[in-house]
Scaffold this motif. Sequence first.
Motif: not given
Length: 336
Positions: A90-111
């Motif tokens: 994947c080239d990028a990521a979008i966090a969908v829903g929830g209310g906690g911290a936004v996932p970082r995924l170690s920039n793999n892929p970048p959020v």
Amino acid sequence: MRRTTDEAPIDSLKETVAGQNRIALVVPEGASIDSLAAAVGLQALCNDWGVAGRIAAEGEVTGEDSKAFCNIFDVGLTTIDERGERLRNCDAAIAVGGGGAVPRLSNNPPVVGVIRHRPTAEENILTITRTDDGATSTVVIKLARDSGLIPDQRVATALLYGIRAGTREFRRANGKNDYDAAGFLHAFADLGRIEDLRSPGVSGDTFDVLGEAIANRERRASFAVTNVGVVPSVSALEEAADSLLRLEGVSTAAVFGIHEETIVVSCRAEDVRTSAVDILGCAFDTSETTGGNTDSATARVPLGIFAQVDGEHATTLDSLIDVSTRKALFTAFESV
């Protein structure tokens, strides 16, 4: 609605998405129906723009209703780890829903963005939050309508069910946006399928856990806590926590029990002033496994050497677990 540019949210989102070949739509651990439905809607929107959308979750989907949703709507869900190893294509990521911290995924892929109905403090990525909405699915419907996308029956049904689940049949709706979105979707959705989803079967094991939860409940203010003992599955705990929220005057609930030599605590919060993940994070040592978001969270505390306690002392151990866990939860609720 917060956003990082002066453009309309749909234009900002399209500009962010259109430059990718494949984008990951990441829902929280223990994903709710609302988060999953919103991801289904965003996937359709990405596809309409010629971008492949891949739905992924930060952790396992354990709730029976969420599992049923994935099966019925054929949601191909990828479970990822903190490093995002399974999203390398994947080239990028979008966090969908929830209310906690936004996932970082170690920039793999970048959020590159976050879409939810809960507020967030993110500043350097595209942020679309509509705090007047009672569900993230409502946010997604607004984006779809602004884009001119007419959802097919599968997507419309998923989003309508997401709104109804996220707002608890409109009991938690923050404004007219949820009703407007639902009214729009009614023309395209399979209403019969939604009625079937609203009345899922309950297994005998889960039914027994629900009985224990109701019998052993203790309530202080709007917070209910209960102990269900040894449970066959974590999903049974989650079902019990959801059921406690139906009790009059209860807006936050925590259910705990023992599963596979681990104390598992499931917390649910429908009061926008209360965070389920904050309660569990405050109640238990940060070294323990705690995951989830504002609405729904789970903590796991290994029994360690106490798992070897013989039958003669089991009753004493059960009593200690009961007293200490209840105290930790009530203290945390009063603190956060």
